[in-house]
Design a protein around this motif. Structure first.
Motif: not given
Ligand SMILES: [Zn+2]
Length: 235
Positions: A88-92, A113-115, A141-148
């Motif tokens: 997964g992503c590091v998104d909190s 970040a971003g996988g 993946g996830h909605q509104r990913c900051g890394a991407l």
């Molecule tokens: Zn993300």
């Protein structure tokens, strides 16, 4: 509404020293009160079903006890049998165990970040499927990913990135480029494309691919929606 389970009550009682009543409570007695972890799934399909059932509880705010109490801690202290490996992503906002309502010993979780894949990430995923024998490898993946989103902006307006941030952009860039000119929301397209790209890259692993081909491992991609908490399997 959550209701306290026997497991949680026992954990609380143990913490308060209320269990035992004059005799020592054996670890076996305590362990016997907690459900099994990964050994309870037969294959990747069942593992995916278990994850989605947990996500449905999360979406409905009806999480079961997270199997993180004293009894569970003792049960998994001697060994582990996780049932899924997840990238997964590091998104909190996307903590993997929480969104799937799983607890100690249930999941092998790798986050970047971003996988984004690198040798450590791929090696850690290989460890999960080959050494801990999880029958499922899920890329989330996830909605509104900051890394991407940052990668999109970096490709639109190239700038120098300090530290290793440039490495992240370079690693995520191929998926972003694939979506160039496509209809729809650019970032959402990039997230979906990145899941597909990561799965393709993982299938180049000499550890992962034989397991998949032998039927011992299922690979899957999924998308987490921040707005609803819902996970949708894509592939
Ligand atoms: Zn993300």
């Amino acid at each position: 509404m959550n209701t306290p389970s026997r497991r949680r009550i026992l954990s609380t009682a143990l913490a308060l020293g209320l269990v035992g009543c004059g005799r020592q409570q054996s670890e076996e007695q305590v362990v016997g009160t907690v459900p099994p972890t990964g050994s309870s799934v037969a294959d990747g399909k069942q593992a995916l079903e278990r994850l989605l059932a947990g996500n449905a509880r999360f979406v409905a705010a009806q999480e079961q006890d997270l199997d993180e109490g004293i009894a569970r801690r003792i049960a998994v202290s001697k060994g582990q049998h996780p049932f899924a490996t997840i990238l997964g992503c590091v998104d909190s906002r996307v903590p993997i165990e929480l969104v799937f309502d799983q607890g100690l010993g249930d999941l092998v979780v790798v986050r970047s970040a971003g996988g984004a894949l690198d040798q450590s990430v791929i090696g850690s995923l290989e460890f999960g499927v080959a050494e801990l024998h999880t029958p499922l490898l899920l890329v989330l993946g996830h909605q509104r990913c900051g890394a991407l989103d940052a990668t999109i902006k970096a490709l639109d307006k190239p700038t120098a990135h300090p530290g290793k941030l440039g490495y992240l952009v370079d690693t995520l860039a191929p998926a972003v480029r694939q979506t160039s000119g496509k209809p729809g929301d650019r970032l959402t397209n990039a997230v979906h494309a990145n899941v597909t790209h990561v799965l393709a890259e993982l299938r180049r692993s000499p550890v992962i691919t034989p397991l998949e081909q032998s039927g011992k491992l299922q690979l899957a991609g999924a998308y987490y929606e921040l707005d609803t908490g819902k996970v949708t399997v894509e592939s």
